[in-house]
Every structure is written in structure tokens, then in C-alpha cells.
Design an enzyme around this catalytic site. Structure first.
Site, PDB file in Angstrom:
ATOM      1  CG  ASP A 113      34.549  41.258  43.498  1.00 46.60           C
ATOM      2  OD1 ASP A 113      35.237  41.649  43.835  1.00 46.60           O
ATOM      3  OD2 ASP A 113      34.134  39.664  43.013  1.00 46.60           O
ATOM      4  CG  HIS A 171      38.271  39.644  44.276  1.00 47.66           C
ATOM      5  ND1 HIS A 171      36.399  39.627  44.207  1.00 47.66           N
ATOM      6  CD2 HIS A 171      37.865  38.189  44.636  1.00 47.66           C
ATOM      7  CE1 HIS A 171      35.954  38.012  44.085  1.00 47.66           C
ATOM      8  NE2 HIS A 171      36.935  37.076  44.423  1.00 47.66           N
ATOM      9  CB  SER A 190      36.434  34.360  43.053  1.00 47.60           C
ATOM     10  OG  SER A 190      35.802  35.009  44.429  1.00 47.60           O
TER      11      SER A 190
END
Ligand SMILES: *[C@@H]1O[C@H](CO)[C@@H](O)[C@H](O)[C@H]1NC(C)=O
Ligand SMILES: *[C@@H]1O[C@H](CO)[C@@H](O)[C@H](O)[C@H]1NC(C)=O
Ligand SMILES: *[C@@H]1O[C@H](CO)[C@@H](O)[C@H](O)[C@H]1NC(C)=O
Ligand SMILES: *[C@@H]1O[C@H](CO)[C@@H](O)[C@H](O)[C@H]1NC(C)=O
Ligand SMILES: *[C@@H]1O[C@H](CO)[C@@H](O)[C@H](O)[C@H]1NC(C)=O
Ligand SMILES: *[C@@H]1O[C@H](CO)[C@@H](O)[C@H](O)[C@H]1NC(C)=O
Ligand SMILES: *[C@@H]1O[C@H](CO)[C@@H](O)[C@H](O)[C@H]1NC(C)=O
Ligand SMILES: *[C@@H]1O[C@H](CO)[C@@H](O)[C@H](O)[C@H]1NC(C)=O
Ligand SMILES: *[C@@H]1O[C@H](CO)[C@@H](O)[C@H](O)[C@H]1NC(C)=O
Ligand SMILES: *[C@@H]1O[C@H](CO)[C@@H](O)[C@H](O)[C@H]1NC(C)=O
Ligand SMILES: *[C@@H]1O[C@H](CO)[C@@H](O)[C@H](O)[C@H]1NC(C)=O
Length: 771
Positions: A160, A218, A550
Site C-alpha cells: 500500500d 490509505h 479498499s
């Protein structure tokens, strides 16, 4: 960033902020200059080159391998001095990534051992810049009902944007020591600990770039969902207060930074991350990224990541991928390989309520995380700048409100700009008192509880229609926004989020994808920086609500860690990757909390079908104890690939990394997959498939078949009862599908299900008929 041109853009905007990517692959800038030597450098790209070792060859070490890879290159450096070779892969694929011109690639094609070269592609994170929280006890209940060992001893490789290490979710209190022999580097400024046991970057220019995630968030959010440690009093702007924890709070996290703020996630770097994760010995690959609409794979030939995950799967590493946020249209999935677990996103039963009261008394319930204490009884004039039919005003883009009197008014704006929080700032800067964010048709009922900077209510499409009706039929429209805090028991729940990417997939032999759904709307998890209008900058314990497939994916990664640790600590046989997939797929909730089919939020009243929600909502408790599993042997995957590629051995060799030719080929429906996809193109179609189940329940257990036949189809089983007398016993049965009457027409989707039911277990395969 909120600029866009045209109506349909609005789908993308719900995607992550990385919309400003301009194909800067990982880091290299593409300068349009012609070099002294005539190399047109603007044509130089990063290619992923698949090559096959000569038969019988044995490489001694990494250096040999790298030299062999370099032997395919015209020379080692570009005119600029930049090395051509970016990554020399050891495990993920047999091949390398290098900077080449198309012409140089053509020259390479003639070389011995060359299989295929694909340009590196840019993948994107599947997030919406928005928010929520998860109630573990009600949603999954797995910790209390079954001894899951909290994922202890399992390493989740998170590919990520990196991780914000100082966050309390990554504190190692209560963690066991890291695995014996673990010796993987940590490139964070804050040292790794016994929760985050490694952190690496796959920036070719600088492998010591810290994967700190400070500028994105994220990776921090995703890692927190999968395996964050317990944190008491977690909240976002005082909403959703509770104890935060990941699905597997005792699992280890190993971080692979492969996504960048500018440039997305290049497939060359993603493969480098997978390559290293395999060597490091992780158990799960958590991957919340994929191709966007317009760049979706159309065949396995251009999906290099699927080759990497195939290698991982063969080593027992579980690849967990996000369906994508390209919904609600069909054929919008970013991952489709049978060995990739593909996860769609649903809502929870919680909302952060922001209610709009119209001047005529009607109340519309929307959402916002920012809930200021207002003098609540004041109505404001309501204004709809978009009523002039212009897109810029409709979406309240930057500078679009100049010349419109919005001061001390509540401003109606359509969702669709890239970032709803930025839209709110435009309204605030223009003097607006508040904003009503309105869904357009396909966004339907999916609303976000975001950390806005002014009073906001994000309302559904149905409510938006009422608002627009109200403003047209009133000469002095007014409204107020009041805040109802955190509300539970919202129905229908779970419901499929409008953005969740949907099947079918035209190139995977009718394998049903997505596989399952998990919560992915307004999920609360760790965040590197404080959110809301008044960030104090002091708190380290910050959380945020974010939405996207996600966020759904790490729920499943965490559950896989729970399954793996349970088997490990109970000294049971470790299941193969396909067996764990089977446990997850055959034990879902196909119905919502009220026992009704799962609702599709993109519509007014339609239920989600099997190609939209897969087998249904993942059920961790059931998946820990599935009773029976469907395994897939490595040879069967090879036969499946031979079928997909019509016996073109070179294409298959990219996956197998050996010189073998295709000798056996099976069609997709014959793969021992836990869900069933059958093509029935004509009224005379009849197909018999076989499936083999392995007993992982009680040694002695008897299962009876029950099934729901898809419309227009009759099903016959070779046996209607399976009787097991020992663990790991396998039984094979056949199912015959025949048409019942006339064909409903090409493109129609049929769905049914087959359940093997014992006194303890219910093993259900969803059935999809591609008419
Ligand atoms: C490498 O090869 C390219 C094309 O074959 C050539 O233009 C370039 O000059 C070479 N670079 C070096 C440093 O030799
Ligand atoms: C270099 O390649 C680019 C992209 O193919 C092309 O647009 C450009 O005209 C080329 N420049 C020269 C000098 O050939
Ligand atoms: C999981 O399935 C079981 C059995 O069908 C059911 O009782 C339970 O409520 C489900 N769990 C969740 C969280 O939905
Ligand atoms: C860890 O790896 C480094 C570099 O690969 C090596 O120098 C070191 O000896 C290793 N340490 C252990 C304990 O294996
Ligand atoms: C690589 O990144 C580290 C950390 O940001 C920095 O200290 C170092 O100078 C960088 N190296 C190069 C070659 O850019
Ligand atoms: C979880 O759900 C239960 C039951 O709905 C509720 O009582 C509890 O407060 C919720 N916990 C959190 C942290 O939201
Ligand atoms: C208020 O106006 C809306 C839009 O015209 C309408 O749908 C609604 O029924 C009205 N409410 C009342 C209480 O009249
Ligand atoms: C088994 O599970 C499926 C899917 O949830 C359900 O439709 C079916 O009714 C269940 N069968 C029994 C006997 O509970
Ligand atoms: C591939 O080869 C097998 C046997 O070698 C054959 O049965 C099958 O029909 C072939 N498949 C295709 C698509 O050509
Ligand atoms: C098969 O078709 C007949 C006649 O249309 C119908 O009565 C029957 O229900 C159908 N069976 C199935 C399984 O669809
Ligand atoms: C399976 O079917 C038999 C009769 O055929 C019945 O006696 C038995 O109770 C059934 N088992 C279950 C678990 O439903």
C-alpha cells in the site's frame, strides 16, 4: 483537484485522490527530449518482461539471475545514465522490469527464453475520500464465539502507501515476539516493533525512502482494519466512539510501500513488493488497489499482477484483492483470477446522522462526521446554484459560486467533484452557512460521513429528488441542518455500495467474481493526521472514516489471519489458499440482517445479484468452521490456464515459470471452484461438472443436498448425500445442468445455489448461469 469535464466523471471522483496521476510510473519523469544518440526518450517506458530459464539451467544466486536478466537488455544504462533494469524478480514472476523503447522490446522478442513484455501499468487505490466505523462484536462476533487466537503468529503483508508507525493502532502491547529468524529491514524513522515487523519501499530510485504514509493515509487505514491493535476511545470528531481494533489484532504487519502520492501503484513496483513479500515469508498479501475503468484488464495476458499472485498462491500465501470502485456498471472488476480473493463493499448498520428539515417540515436524513453545536432552530434560505443547468455550479466547483448569492444560505451541490470536503470548503469560502450534498442517480443510497469543515448533510438520490422538487415548487425555500450523532440499526443492512465493482468477467471462464463482500462504507480506522475544520495537530491518536472496496478487502485479510492462526494453534493441517477461499465463499450470509436479499444501493429497489455481491457477506464465524472445503490442485490450475489460453503454452509458462507444454485443458466451470459458473448459450445446452469436497469438519458427518435451481434450468446430482467417516476424506460428485424449455436470451443472468447441509454445517455454492 475538483476539475472535471462531463457528466460521467462523477464515477471516478469517488475514487481516491490519486486522480492527478499522469503516468509518472513510480518516479521516473518522462521528458519529451531526443537524446544525442537518437533515442526518443519519450518512448522509453518501464516494461515487465517475462522470460523463461533455459531447460536444466540452475542459477546460483541473485547475481546470476540478475545478470541473466540483464543479458536481454541492449545495454545496462540509458543515455541519461539511468540504469535500465528496475527490478530483477526472484519469486513473483520469472522476469524483470526494465526501461526500454518499443523497438528495443521488439528486438528482445527474438531472444531465446523471451515470453512476453507488457508496459508497466498504473493501478489505483480503491478508496473514496470518506468515512466509517466497524462494530466487530455485532458484525462478525468471531472473537467471542470461537477461539481465533486473534490472528497470532500470522504475518499480513500490506502492499500500500506505507504506514504511520506512531499511531496507537500499531503499538505492540500484548504482541508475541516476532517470528524466529525474521530479519527484514525497517525503513521507517520510528523503529519497527512487534506489531509492524518490517517496512520497505519499492521506489527504484531510493529503496530507503521511508514508507511513512504521512502524505496519504490509505496504507495506515487499511493496515489498521486488517490488524490494528486495540485502541480505547477511538472516534472521529467525537462520532462512533468505541474501542477500535483490526480484524486480527494480534497478527503481524509487514509493510510494502508500492503506491505513491503522485503516480499510483506501478505494476513493476507492485510485483517487486510481491516478490519481496514471498521471500520474506508473509502469509497473506493484502492488496487494495487495481486498474480503473478504461484501463481494466481484458485478458490475463495483460494482468501481470495475477502472475505474481499465482506464484504467491502456490507457496500458500493468500492473495486478497479489492473488487474496485468502478461500479455500478457491469464488467468493472479490477481483479478476476480465480486464485485472487476479490472483495466487494457493503454498508454497515451505522450512520452519523445529519438531518435536513425543509421549510415545509419534511425531514431528510443524511450524514456528516462533523457535527457542530449550532443554534439549531434557525432556518436558512436554500439555494441551488446548479438549477441553471451548468455543471460547474451543479458540483460547486472552485470559483463556480462567484456572482451567486450564497452568503448565509444553505447551498445544494451534487456529489461528483473529486473530494466532497473540498466542495464544502468552496461553499464555506463563498460565505455559505451549510451545504447539502446530493447524490445523483447511480450513487443511489450510498452516503458518506465525512469530516467536513462546515455544517453538511450528504443525502441519497431519492432525498435529492425531493429537495429539487421542493426548491422548484417554493418561492422562498428554506432549510436547516441538525445533527443526530451516531445511529445504529439502520436498514437495509448490509447493502451493496453503489461504487463496488461488479462482474461478469468475460475472460476468466465464468468464474464468479467478486467472491464475497465485506464492510467498506464509512469505516473507522487509523489515520496519520487529524481531520475536520479545526485540526489541533497535537493528537497522535487520530482516526478517520474512509470508504471503498479498499476498506472491505482488509476485513477479509484479517479473517484469513484468524483462520490461519486457529489452524496453527489447534495443530490442524494448514489449508491451501483455495481451501481458505472455499471456507470464506461457502459460508457467507446471502441475506441481510432482516433475512431479505442484499439490497443494491445504486438502485431504488433492486436486490444485488450474484455478479454484483458474489456469494454474499463474509461471515467470519462460519468461515472458521466450514465443514467441507473445495480444494484446487496446482495441476488443475495449469489445466484451467491451458483452457483459458487455448493451449498456448507460452502464455501458460508465464504463470508456471517452467518449460512444460499444455497436455490437459479444462474449461472454467470444471475448475473445483467453490462457486459455480456455467455457460448455457442455447436451448439444447447441457453441462455436467464435477466437484470434489474435502472433509474438515467432524470425522463422521453426513451431508444432504438442497438446492435452488436457476430459472430455465434443471439440476441433477450424481448423489444427494455425502457420508464422511474420516477427516480430510474427499468425495467427488457430479452436477448436470440442462435447459428447461426455451432459452431466455443471450446475456440473461441466472442464479441459484447448491447447499450441502449436515446437522452442524451448511456448505453453499452460489450458481451463476451465463445464458
Ligand atoms: C544503449 O543503447 C542505446 C540503443 O541501443 C544507444 O542509443 C545508447 O547509446 C546506448 N547507451 C550506452 C551508454 O551505450
Ligand atoms: C518521440 O515519441 C513521441 C511519442 O511516440 C512522439 O510524439 C514524438 O514526436 C517523438 N519525437 C521525435 C523527435 O521523434
Ligand atoms: C453468521 O452465520 C450464522 C449462521 O448462519 C449466523 O447465526 C450469524 O448471525 C452470522 N453472523 C453474522 C455476523 O452475520
Ligand atoms: C540479517 O540480514 C542482514 C542482511 O541481509 C545480514 O547481514 C544479517 O547477518 C542478518 N541477521 C541475521 C540475524 O540473520
Ligand atoms: C533516499 O531517501 C533517504 C530518506 O529520505 C535520504 O536520506 C537519502 O538521501 C535518499 N537517497 C537518495 C540517493 O536520494
Ligand atoms: C456495537 O453494537 C452494539 C449493539 O448494537 C452496541 O451496543 C455497541 O455500542 C456498539 N459498539 C460500538 C463500538 O459502536
Ligand atoms: C415538502 O415538499 C416536498 C417537495 O415538494 C414534498 O415532497 C413534501 O411532501 C412536502 N412536505 C410536506 C409536509 O408537505
Ligand atoms: C444454507 O445456506 C444457504 C445460503 O445462506 C441458505 O439459502 C439455505 O437455506 C441454508 N440451508 C439450510 C438448511 O439452512
Ligand atoms: C487443448 O489440448 C487438449 C489435449 O491436449 C484438448 O483436449 C483440448 O481440446 C485443447 N483445447 C483447446 C482450447 O484447443
Ligand atoms: C420447467 O418448466 C416447466 C414448464 O414451464 C415448469 O413448470 C417448471 O417449474 C420448470 N422447472 C424449473 C426447475 O424451472
Ligand atoms: C438427511 O436426509 C436423511 C433422509 O434422507 C435424514 O434422515 C437426515 O436427517 C438428513 N440429515 C440432515 C442433516 O438434514
Amino acid at each position: 483537484m475538483e476539475e472535471f469535464n462531463g457528466g460521467f466523471v462523477s464515477f471516478f471522483v469517488i475514487e481516491f485522490v490519486l486522480s492527478f496521476n499522469i503516468f509518472l510510473l513510480v518516479h521516473g519523469q518522462l521528458l519529451p527530449i531526443v537524446s544525442d544518440h537518437g533515442e526518443n526518450t519519450s518512448q522509453i517506458q518501464t516494461y515487465i518482461v517475462h522470460v523463461l530459464k533455459p531447460e536444466g539451467s540452475n542459477f546460483l544466486g541473485a547475481e546470476d539471475l540478475e545478470n541473466w536478466h540483464k543479458s536481454f537488455l541492449p545495454n545496462t544504462t540509458l543515455d541519461t545514465g539511468e540504469p535500465r533494469l528496475r527490478f530483477s524478480y526472484k519469486e513473483a514472476i520469472s522476469g524483470f522490469a526494465a526501461r526500454l523503447t518499443p523497438e528495443e522490446v521488439r528486438d528482445m522478442e527474438k531472444m531465446d527464453g523471451f515470453l512476453r513484455a507488457n508496459p508497466s501499468r498504473t493501478l489505483h487505490l480503491h478508496t473514496t475520500y470518506t468515512h466509517e466505523f466497524l462494530n466487530l462484536s455485532t458484525l462478525f462476533g468471531v472473537w467471542s464465539t470461537s477461539n481465533s487466537f486473534y490472528g497470532e503468529g500470522i504475518i499480513i503483508g500490506v502492499l500500500d502507501t506505507g504506514i504511520h508507525m506512531p499511531h496507537p493502532s500499531f503499538d505492540d502491547t500484548g504482541m508475541p515476539p516476532r517470528p524466529a529468524g525474521w530479519n527484514v529491514s525497517c525503513y521507517l524513522q520510528t523503529p519497527c516493533n512487534d506489531k509492524v515487523i518490517a517496512a520497505q519501499s519499492f521506489d527504484i530510485a531510493n529503496s530507503t525512502t521511508p514508507p511513512s504514509d504521512i502524505d496519504q493515509g490509505h496504507g495506515t487505514h487499511v493496515a489498521g482494519i486488517a490488524a490494528g491493535n486495540f485502541v480505547d476511545n477511538a472516534e472521529v470528531l467525537d462520532q462512533a466512539l468505541g474501542r477500535a481494533a483490526g480484524m486480527a489484532p494480534k497478527a503481524f504487519i509487514s509493510v510494502y510501500k508500492v503506491c505513491w502520492k503522485f503516480g499510483g501503484c506501478g505494476t513493476d513496483g507492485v510485483l517487486a513488493g510481491i516478490d519481496k513479500a514471498i521471500q520474506d515469508g508473509v502469509h497473506i498479501l493484502q492488496m487494495s488497489f487495481g486498474a480503473r475503468r478504461g484501463y481494466l484488464p481484458t485478458s490475463f495476458t495483460d494482468d501481470d499482477v495475477a502472475v505474481g499472485t499465482f506464484s504467491a498462491m502456490q507457496k500458500g500465501i493468500f492473495p486478497c484483492t479489492a473488487a474496485g470502485n468502478n461500479g455500478p456498471d457491469p464488467e468493472t472488476l479490477s481483479h478476476a483470477a480465480p486464485w485472487d480473493m476479490v472483495v466487494g463493499a457493503t454498508t454497515t448498520d451505522r450512520r452519523i446522522r445529519a438531518t435536513v428539515t425543509l421549510g415545509n417540515g419534511t425531514q431528510l436524513h443524511g450524514e456528516s462526521a462533523y457535527q457542530p453545536n449550532l443554534v439549531t432552530n434557525q432556518f436558512y434560505p436554500l439555494v441551488f446554484p446548479g438549477s441553471n443547468g451548468r455543471n460547474r455550479q451543479l458540483y460547486c466547483l472552485r470559483n463556480s459560486l462567484n456572482g451567486i448569492d450564497v452568503r448565509d444560505k444553505i447551498v445544494m451541490c451534487d456529489v461528483g467533484a473529486k473530494d466532497n470536503i473540498v466542495t464544502g470548503k468552496v461553499v464555506r469560502n463563498a460565505g455559505g452557512a451549510g451545504m447539502i450534498l446530493m447524490n445523483f442517480d447511480i450513487v443511489g443510497y450510498t452516503t458518506f460521513s465525512e469530516a467536513h469543515h462546515l455544517p453538511v448533510s450528504h443525502v441519497s438520490y431519492k432525498d435529492a429528488l425531493q429537495l429539487k422538487d421542493y426548491i422548484i415548487s417554493n418561492s422562498t425555500p428554506t432549510a436547516k441542518i441538525t445533527f443526530g450523532g451516531t445511529i445504529f440499526d439502520i436498514r437495509p443492512s448490509p447493502a451493496l455500495a453503489f461504487f463496488s465493482s461488479r462482474g461478469p468477467v468475460k475472460y476468466n471462464g465464468n468464474i464468479v467474481k467478486p467472491d464475497v463482500t465485506a464492510p467498506g462504507v464509512n469505516i473507522l480506522s487509523a489515520w496519520p493526521v487529524e481531520v475536520g475544520p479545526f485540526p489541533s495537530g497535537l493528537k497522535t491518536k487520530t482516526f478517520n472514516f474512509v470508504s471503498g472496496t479498499s476498506m472491505a478487502t482488509p476485513h477479509v485479510s484479517g479473517i484469513v489471519a484468524l483462520i490461519m492462526s486457529k489452524l496453527k494453534y489447534e495443530n490442524k493441517r494448514q489449508w491451501s489458499v483455495p481451501e481458505i477461499q472455499s471456507a470464506l465463499i461457502t459460508t457467507t450470509n446471502t441475506l441481510d440482517l432482516d433475512g431479505r436479499p442484499i439490497f443494491d444501493q445504486a438502485t431504488f429497489n433492486d436486490n444485488a445479484n450474484i455478479l454484483q455481491r458474489g456469494a454474499g457477506q463474509v461471515n467470519a464465524t462460519n468461515a472458521m468452521d466450514p465443514g467441507l472445503v473445495y480444494n484446487i490442485e496446482p495441476d488443475d490450475y495449469v489445466a484451467y490456464l491451458c483452457g483459458i489460453f487455448s493451449n498456448n503454452s507460452a502464455e501458460v509458462q508465464r504463470f508456471t515459470k517452467n518449460n512444460k507444454q499444455c497436455t490437459r485443458s479444462i474449461s472454467g466451470e470444471q475448475l473445483n471452484y467453490p462457486s459455480i459458473g456455467i455457460p448455457m448459450a442455447s436451448s439444447s445446452a447441457s453441462t455436467t461438472i464435477s466437484r470434489t469436497v474435502t472433509n474438515v469438519g467432524d470425522a463422521s458427518e453426513i451431508y444432504n443436498a438442497t438446492f435452488i435451481e436457476p430459472p430455465f434450468v434443471k439440476m441433477y446430482l450424481s448423489q444427494y448425500q455425502l457420508s464422511f467417516s474420516r477427516l480430510d476424506q474427499q468425495i467427488t460428485y457430479d452436477i448436470t445442468f440442462t435447459m428447461n424449455g426455451s432459452h431466455p436470451g443471450s446475456g440473461v443472468i441466472g442464479q441459484g445455489e447448491l447447499s450441502w447441509v449436515s446437522s452442524k454445517h451448511n456448505v453453499t455454492s452460489p450458481i451463476y448461469i451465463a445464458f
